[in-house]
Design an enzyme around this catalytic site. Structure first.
Site, PDB file in Angstrom:
ATOM      1  N   GLY A  72      -5.614   5.504   1.562  1.00  0.00           N
ATOM      2  CA  GLY A  72      -5.728   5.427   0.112  1.00  0.00           C
ATOM      3  C   GLY A  72      -7.087   5.803  -0.434  1.00  0.00           C
ATOM      4  O   GLY A  72      -7.196   6.465  -1.477  1.00  0.00           O
ATOM      5  N   ASN A 152      -4.615  -4.412  -7.296  1.00  0.00           N
ATOM      6  CA  ASN A 152      -4.593  -4.982  -5.954  1.00  0.00           C
ATOM      7  C   ASN A 152      -5.011  -6.443  -5.910  1.00  0.00           C
ATOM      8  O   ASN A 152      -4.675  -7.154  -4.965  1.00  0.00           O
ATOM      9  CB  ASN A 152      -5.501  -4.170  -5.022  1.00  0.00           C
ATOM     10  CG  ASN A 152      -6.901  -4.015  -5.566  1.00  0.00           C
ATOM     11  OD1 ASN A 152      -7.092  -3.502  -6.674  1.00  0.00           O
ATOM     12  ND2 ASN A 152      -7.892  -4.442  -4.810  1.00  0.00           N
ATOM     13  N   GLN A 180      -1.083  -0.135  -4.012  1.00  0.00           N
ATOM     14  CA  GLN A 180      -0.407  -1.432  -3.992  1.00  0.00           C
ATOM     15  C   GLN A 180       1.028  -1.351  -4.486  1.00  0.00           C
ATOM     16  O   GLN A 180       1.840  -2.235  -4.192  1.00  0.00           O
ATOM     17  CB  GLN A 180      -1.174  -2.441  -4.853  1.00  0.00           C
ATOM     18  CG  GLN A 180      -2.487  -2.894  -4.260  1.00  0.00           C
ATOM     19  CD  GLN A 180      -2.337  -3.675  -2.962  1.00  0.00           C
ATOM     20  OE1 GLN A 180      -1.343  -4.351  -2.734  1.00  0.00           O
ATOM     21  NE2 GLN A 180      -3.330  -3.571  -2.101  1.00  0.00           N
ATOM     22  N   SER A 200      -1.062   4.600   0.735  1.00  0.00           N
ATOM     23  CA  SER A 200      -1.637   4.274   2.036  1.00  0.00           C
ATOM     24  C   SER A 200      -0.600   3.596   2.921  1.00  0.00           C
ATOM     25  O   SER A 200       0.053   2.638   2.495  1.00  0.00           O
ATOM     26  CB  SER A 200      -2.847   3.354   1.850  1.00  0.00           C
ATOM     27  OG  SER A 200      -3.466   3.077   3.085  1.00  0.00           O
ATOM     28  N   GLY A 201      -0.459   4.066   4.153  1.00  0.00           N
ATOM     29  CA  GLY A 201       0.607   3.629   5.042  1.00  0.00           C
ATOM     30  C   GLY A 201       0.628   2.162   5.395  1.00  0.00           C
ATOM     31  O   GLY A 201       1.701   1.568   5.537  1.00  0.00           O
ATOM     32  N   HIS A 202      -0.528   1.532   5.531  1.00  0.00           N
ATOM     33  CA  HIS A 202      -0.545   0.166   6.052  1.00  0.00           C
ATOM     34  C   HIS A 202      -0.230  -0.904   5.014  1.00  0.00           C
ATOM     35  O   HIS A 202      -0.207  -2.093   5.333  1.00  0.00           O
ATOM     36  CB  HIS A 202      -1.897  -0.134   6.719  1.00  0.00           C
ATOM     37  CG  HIS A 202      -3.036  -0.311   5.777  1.00  0.00           C
ATOM     38  ND1 HIS A 202      -3.608  -1.537   5.529  1.00  0.00           N
ATOM     39  CD2 HIS A 202      -3.719   0.574   5.013  1.00  0.00           C
ATOM     40  CE1 HIS A 202      -4.598  -1.402   4.668  1.00  0.00           C
ATOM     41  NE2 HIS A 202      -4.685  -0.128   4.340  1.00  0.00           N
ATOM     42  N   THR A 238      -6.750  18.344  12.190  1.00  0.00           N
ATOM     43  CA  THR A 238      -5.466  18.188  12.865  1.00  0.00           C
ATOM     44  C   THR A 238      -4.764  16.931  12.357  1.00  0.00           C
ATOM     45  O   THR A 238      -5.354  15.855  12.309  1.00  0.00           O
ATOM     46  CB  THR A 238      -5.671  18.073  14.394  1.00  0.00           C
ATOM     47  OG1 THR A 238      -6.335  19.253  14.853  1.00  0.00           O
ATOM     48  CG2 THR A 238      -4.344  17.915  15.121  1.00  0.00           C
ATOM     49  N   CYS A 326     -17.820 -11.958  -1.577  1.00  0.00           N
ATOM     50  CA  CYS A 326     -18.796 -12.463  -0.607  1.00  0.00           C
ATOM     51  C   CYS A 326     -18.669 -11.784   0.747  1.00  0.00           C
ATOM     52  O   CYS A 326     -19.651 -11.588   1.452  1.00  0.00           O
ATOM     53  CB  CYS A 326     -18.631 -13.965  -0.439  1.00  0.00           C
ATOM     54  SG  CYS A 326     -17.054 -14.442   0.288  1.00  0.00           S
TER      55      CYS A 326
END
Length: 399
Positions: A72, A152, A180, A200-202, A238, A326
């Site tokens: 992302g 998010n 998100q 984003s894949g995760h 690649t 933090c």
């Protein structure tokens, strides 16, 4: 609770077993380079294009409009920098919001150092940007509008369809950071008039380190990474074939199960919010009450430090996130919470709990019970809370 209770799905998700299984052959037997002309390479090329087609269908795009990235943050950087540089001859004004992900904000900050002018729009107390404010910010030299699909941190879903239509009417490129939202909300890039979209894949059961950028056909955008002809000469390097295959499989499952999963997560979300609001005093829900991601619970607790809550939750095997920065070495609270009007002392006492497909009602109740106990414990040690209670008693006595 014996097992870990994972309440941080906005940060990352467990990979779907089906995605892992789909990836495995491309680490071993099907290890060819998709740019090679021999059979092993062409087999890899076929798998790459099949994954591209699957992802395109999930957002009603053409397969030629999907470009693979490392995630992302890269997609956001490429969309904003690439579009801004390609349109520099037309103008150097960009519109975004104050609650964007840092991948957007820091890229815009960097472009400002290169002579671009960026308008950072305010949001309301629920985190919603006004379409009227977007319209008023448009100038003759505006070349790009970037507004995230869903936040998010606080889960608020932005008016993407209306902003997209406005941008299209004005001939301005529209980018949305959908990291998100993708896999969690229905997305139709044509109907919503989106020109550029990051994912984003995760975030939906796929692997880390892989994502994609949707670039509408005909949109001019400069390359971010140069050095090869991959991704139709737009993104050198690649391709991460195992990651791409896994991401496509996870996306296919996420979209197919979206409606049922969202309904179940929203039920758990609302149950947790109701209990937290009813059973803990001096608490505030952050983000829009209904126009929010189905799995997002973000609350602020007065007289409590978010960092302390996280440490104590971890001791009870609960993984969560704080509204404070933090962990990144900053003493400042979240820029998102400040943007919706929270004072520093309340923003510091924020907690984000994000649910997933494996979250159970038992885990939800256990988490709420632990939060109640921890907040009470921390407040009992807080001189500020003690003074607050004394002052309240005094006012009740003489008021």
């Amino acid at each position: 609770m014996k097992d870990i209770v994972y309440m941080d799905h906005a940060a990352t998700t467990r990979m779907r077993p089906e995605a892992v299984e789909a990836m495995l052959p491309y680490f071993t037997e099907e290890y060819g380079n998709a740019s090679a002309l021999y059979s092993l390479g062409q087999q890899a090329k076929q798998a790459l294009e099949e994954a591209r087609s699957v992802l395109a269908k999930t957002i009603c795009a053409g397969s030629g409009e999907i470009y693979f990235t490392a995630g992302g943050s890269e997609s956001d950087n490429w969309a904003i920098r690439g579009a801004a540089e390609a349109c520099a001859g037309k103008g150097r004004h960009i519109i975004t919001t104050k609650i964007e992900h840092h991948a957007v904000l820091h890229t815009c900050n960097d472009l400002e150092k290169q002579g671009y002018d960026v308008t950072y729009l305010d949001v309301d107390k629920d985190g919603l940007v006004s379409v009227d404010d977007v319209a008023k910010a448009i100038r003759e030299d505006t070349v790009l509008i970037s507004v995230m699909f869903a936040n998010n941190e606080i889960g608020t879903i932005e008016p993407i369809r209306q902003i997209g239509r406005l941008a299209r009417e004005k001939g301005i490129l529209f980018h949305t950071d959908a990291v998100q939202a993708y896999g969690h909300l229905p997305i139709d890039v044509e109907e919503m008039k989106i020109d550029l979209l990051s994912a984003s894949g995760h975030k939906f059961g796929g692997p880390k380190g892989v994502g994609f950028l949707y670039i509408r056909k005909g949109v001019k955008i400069r390359s971010l990474i140069r050095g090869g002809a991959q991704e139709r000469n737009r993104r050198a390097g690649t391709e991460n074939l195992p990651g791409i295959v896994g991401m496509a499989k996870a996306a296919e499952l996420a979209v197919a199960e979206m409606e049922e999963r969202s309904r179940r997560e929203a039920k758990l979300r609302d149950h947790m919010i109701e209990r937290l609001e009813n059973e803990i005093p001096y608490v505030r829900l952050n983000g829009h009450r209904t126009q929010r991601l189905a799995n997002n619970v973000n609350m602020s607790f007065q007289f409590v430090e978010g960092e302390s809550m996280l440490i104590l939750l971890d001791s009870k095997k609960i993984c969560a996130s704080s509204g404070s920065a933090c962990t990144s070495g900053s003493l400042d609270p979240s820029h998102v919470l400040l943007a919706i009007g929270l004072p520093h002392e309340i923003a510091h006492g924020s907690l984000r709990l994000t649910l997933g497909e494996e979250t159970t009602m038992e885990q939800a109740d256990y988490t709420v019970d632990c939060v109640k106990e921890i907040v009470a414990r921390l407040r009992a040690m807080s001189p500020l809370y003690e003074d607050f209670l004394k002052e309240n008693k005094k006012m009740q006595r003489y008021g």
